[in-house]
Design a protein around this motif. Structure first.
Motif, PDB file in Angstrom:
ATOM      1  N   GLN A  42       0.824  -1.202   0.000  1.00 36.07           N
ATOM      2  CA  GLN A  42       0.000   0.000   0.000  1.00 36.07           C
ATOM      3  C   GLN A  42       0.863   1.258   0.000  1.00 36.07           C
ATOM      4  O   GLN A  42       1.936   1.291   0.594  1.00 36.07           O
ATOM      5  CB  GLN A  42      -0.912   0.002   1.233  1.00 36.07           C
ATOM      6  CG  GLN A  42      -1.942  -1.119   1.226  1.00 36.07           C
ATOM      7  CD  GLN A  42      -2.695  -1.223   2.543  1.00 36.07           C
ATOM      8  OE1 GLN A  42      -2.454  -0.456   3.470  1.00 36.07           O
ATOM      9  NE2 GLN A  42      -3.602  -2.179   2.626  1.00 36.07           N
ATOM     10  N   GLN A  43       0.367   2.289  -0.681  1.00 36.24           N
ATOM     11  CA  GLN A  43       0.978   3.613  -0.583  1.00 36.24           C
ATOM     12  C   GLN A  43       0.661   4.165   0.800  1.00 36.24           C
ATOM     13  O   GLN A  43      -0.498   4.234   1.201  1.00 36.24           O
ATOM     14  CB  GLN A  43       0.414   4.540  -1.657  1.00 36.24           C
ATOM     15  CG  GLN A  43       0.894   5.976  -1.557  1.00 36.24           C
ATOM     16  CD  GLN A  43       2.373   6.130  -1.861  1.00 36.24           C
ATOM     17  OE1 GLN A  43       2.858   5.619  -2.865  1.00 36.24           O
ATOM     18  NE2 GLN A  43       3.086   6.831  -0.996  1.00 36.24           N
ATOM     19  N   THR A  44       1.680   4.538   1.543  1.00 35.44           N
ATOM     20  CA  THR A  44       1.451   5.013   2.900  1.00 35.44           C
ATOM     21  C   THR A  44       0.862   6.419   2.914  1.00 35.44           C
ATOM     22  O   THR A  44       0.956   7.175   1.944  1.00 35.44           O
ATOM     23  CB  THR A  44       2.759   5.014   3.712  1.00 35.44           C
ATOM     24  OG1 THR A  44       3.743   5.774   3.006  1.00 35.44           O
ATOM     25  CG2 THR A  44       3.257   3.600   3.938  1.00 35.44           C
ATOM     26  N   VAL A  45       0.287   6.771   4.041  1.00 36.33           N
ATOM     27  CA  VAL A  45      -0.265   8.105   4.265  1.00 36.33           C
ATOM     28  C   VAL A  45       0.851   9.010   4.789  1.00 36.33           C
ATOM     29  O   VAL A  45       1.606   8.628   5.686  1.00 36.33           O
ATOM     30  CB  VAL A  45      -1.418   8.040   5.289  1.00 36.33           C
ATOM     31  CG1 VAL A  45      -1.914   9.443   5.629  1.00 36.33           C
ATOM     32  CG2 VAL A  45      -2.550   7.171   4.757  1.00 36.33           C
ATOM     33  N   GLN A  46       0.972  10.190   4.223  1.00 36.39           N
ATOM     34  CA  GLN A  46       1.958  11.150   4.706  1.00 36.39           C
ATOM     35  C   GLN A  46       1.685  11.489   6.170  1.00 36.39           C
ATOM     36  O   GLN A  46       0.532  11.692   6.567  1.00 36.39           O
ATOM     37  CB  GLN A  46       1.908  12.423   3.866  1.00 36.39           C
ATOM     38  CG  GLN A  46       2.387  12.227   2.434  1.00 36.39           C
ATOM     39  CD  GLN A  46       3.899  12.225   2.328  1.00 36.39           C
ATOM     40  OE1 GLN A  46       4.549  13.244   2.508  1.00 36.39           O
ATOM     41  NE2 GLN A  46       4.468  11.068   2.032  1.00 36.39           N
ATOM     42  N   TYR A  47       2.765  11.545   6.953  1.00 39.24           N
ATOM     43  CA  TYR A  47       2.594  11.885   8.364  1.00 39.24           C
ATOM     44  C   TYR A  47       2.554  13.401   8.520  1.00 39.24           C
ATOM     45  O   TYR A  47       3.445  14.117   8.041  1.00 39.24           O
ATOM     46  CB  TYR A  47       3.729  11.315   9.216  1.00 39.24           C
ATOM     47  CG  TYR A  47       3.509  11.584  10.689  1.00 39.24           C
ATOM     48  CD1 TYR A  47       2.603  10.816  11.411  1.00 39.24           C
ATOM     49  CD2 TYR A  47       4.159  12.634  11.332  1.00 39.24           C
ATOM     50  CE1 TYR A  47       2.361  11.072  12.749  1.00 39.24           C
ATOM     51  CE2 TYR A  47       3.923  12.898  12.670  1.00 39.24           C
ATOM     52  CZ  TYR A  47       3.024  12.114  13.373  1.00 39.24           C
ATOM     53  OH  TYR A  47       2.776  12.376  14.696  1.00 39.24           O
ATOM     54  N   SER A  48       1.508  13.881   9.211  1.00 39.94           N
ATOM     55  CA  SER A  48       1.350  15.326   9.393  1.00 39.94           C
ATOM     56  C   SER A  48       0.962  15.667  10.828  1.00 39.94           C
ATOM     57  O   SER A  48       0.357  16.704  11.077  1.00 39.94           O
ATOM     58  CB  SER A  48       0.293  15.868   8.420  1.00 39.94           C
ATOM     59  OG  SER A  48      -0.952  15.201   8.614  1.00 39.94           O
ATOM     60  N   GLY A  49       1.300  14.749  11.759  1.00 38.13           N
ATOM     61  CA  GLY A  49       0.983  14.999  13.156  1.00 38.13           C
ATOM     62  C   GLY A  49      -0.240  14.255  13.639  1.00 38.13           C
ATOM     63  O   GLY A  49      -0.867  14.664  14.622  1.00 38.13           O
ATOM     64  N   GLN A  50      -0.591  13.137  12.983  1.00 39.81           N
ATOM     65  CA  GLN A  50      -1.791  12.394  13.357  1.00 39.81           C
ATOM     66  C   GLN A  50      -1.687  11.744  14.735  1.00 39.81           C
ATOM     67  O   GLN A  50      -2.698  11.369  15.323  1.00 39.81           O
ATOM     68  CB  GLN A  50      -2.087  11.299  12.320  1.00 39.81           C
ATOM     69  CG  GLN A  50      -2.426  11.808  10.929  1.00 39.81           C
ATOM     70  CD  GLN A  50      -1.227  11.822  10.010  1.00 39.81           C
ATOM     71  OE1 GLN A  50      -0.143  12.233  10.419  1.00 39.81           O
ATOM     72  NE2 GLN A  50      -1.403  11.376   8.776  1.00 39.81           N
ATOM     73  N   LEU A  51      -0.460  11.571  15.240  1.00 32.58           N
ATOM     74  CA  LEU A  51      -0.260  10.937  16.542  1.00 32.58           C
ATOM     75  C   LEU A  51       0.156  11.971  17.577  1.00 32.58           C
ATOM     76  O   LEU A  51       0.801  12.971  17.251  1.00 32.58           O
ATOM     77  CB  LEU A  51       0.825   9.856  16.449  1.00 32.58           C
ATOM     78  CG  LEU A  51       0.615   8.754  15.411  1.00 32.58           C
ATOM     79  CD1 LEU A  51       1.799   7.789  15.430  1.00 32.58           C
ATOM     80  CD2 LEU A  51      -0.690   8.004  15.649  1.00 32.58           C
ATOM     81  N   SER A  52      -0.201  11.702  18.823  1.00 32.23           N
ATOM     82  CA  SER A  52       0.284  12.565  19.897  1.00 32.23           C
ATOM     83  C   SER A  52       1.795  12.417  19.997  1.00 32.23           C
ATOM     84  O   SER A  52       2.372  11.417  19.549  1.00 32.23           O
ATOM     85  CB  SER A  52      -0.370  12.184  21.224  1.00 32.23           C
ATOM     86  OG  SER A  52       0.113  10.919  21.665  1.00 32.23           O
ATOM     87  N   LYS A  53       2.453  13.402  20.578  1.00 30.70           N
ATOM     88  CA  LYS A  53       3.907  13.353  20.704  1.00 30.70           C
ATOM     89  C   LYS A  53       4.346  12.128  21.496  1.00 30.70           C
ATOM     90  O   LYS A  53       5.320  11.457  21.143  1.00 30.70           O
ATOM     91  CB  LYS A  53       4.407  14.632  21.388  1.00 30.70           C
ATOM     92  CG  LYS A  53       5.929  14.734  21.475  1.00 30.70           C
ATOM     93  CD  LYS A  53       6.575  14.818  20.108  1.00 30.70           C
ATOM     94  CE  LYS A  53       8.064  15.061  20.208  1.00 30.70           C
ATOM     95  NZ  LYS A  53       8.724  15.056  18.879  1.00 30.70           N
TER      96      LYS A  53
END
Length: 217
Positions: free
Chosen positions: A41-52
């Motif tokens: 699968q093509q991954t989703v760009q990370y843009s801060g979806q997770l807490s620190k």
């Protein structure tokens, strides 16, 4: 940073926390093997979806899992997570004359990575993958690349990589686009670890393997 207005994806954050719990106290996760859809699968760009906090635990667990395997890189897809994130780390071997040009590659978190070749030079060497366990094959890769990525603190980086570090970066970045190294490897070079050790490991440049197994370098 990934942006002051970045909103944590609470559902994804919970899913990642549940995934991390499966690693136990040792923080070691099972590595997904070829044939599982997430690797394609093509991954989703990370843009801060997770807490620190969750991001830091994810990075720590991926690093521990990579070292335990052992390996020199691990993409998020290899633990079943479709985010554009990987960890890499490798260290200089004893043989200074190794034609693979293995160089110190300190621990990096590479988020949303990309690369482009510098010049036309390529090199073909055996390489393996933790998600294609037990085998290696010869893969041609760019010798020099411009590597771009964002680190865990949201800082953007651009660096010229050469030799083996460039190969590692290409390998892990390709994972995040759904590609395995075997897709573009010399398929006739495919060998088990045992046969690599018995027949082909004396010379890192696989000239004998190419002649005996019938593939081009």
């Amino acid at each position: 940073m990934f942006g002051k207005n970045t909103k944590v994806d609470l559902e994804l954050n919970r899913e990642v926390e549940q995934l991390l719990k499966t690693g136990g106290k040792e923080r070691i996760l099972p590595i997904v093997q070829a044939g599982e859809p997430v690797l394609r699968q093509q991954t989703v760009q990370y843009s801060g979806q997770l807490s620190k906090g969750t991001l830091n635990k994810l990075i720590d667990t991926m690093h521990t899992t990579m070292l335990e395997a052992p390996g020199v890189g691990l993409a998020a897809t290899q633990i079943g997570l479709g985010l554009a994130l990987a960890v890499v780390e490798d260290h200089v071997r004893d043989d200074e004359d190794d034609p693979r040009e293995i160089a110190e590659f300190p621990f990096h978190v590479i988020i949303n990575p990309s690369y482009e070749p510098i010049g036309d030079a390529t090199r073909s060497f055996y390489e393996g993958c933790l998600s294609f366990d037990g085998y290696q094959a010869v893969r041609r890769r760019w010798l020099d690349i411009t590597a771009r990525w964002t680190d865990e603190n949201g800082k953007q980086h651009e660096e010229r990589l050469h030799g083996w570090p460039a190969r590692i970066f290409q390998h892990e970045t390709d994972h995040l686009s759904g590609e395995l190294y075997i897709d573009k490897a010399e398929i006739r070079s495919l060998t088990t670890y045992e046969n690599l050790e018995d027949f082909w490991c004396d010379d890192p440049v696989p000239t004998d393997a190419a002649e005996e197994l019938g593939f081009e370098l």
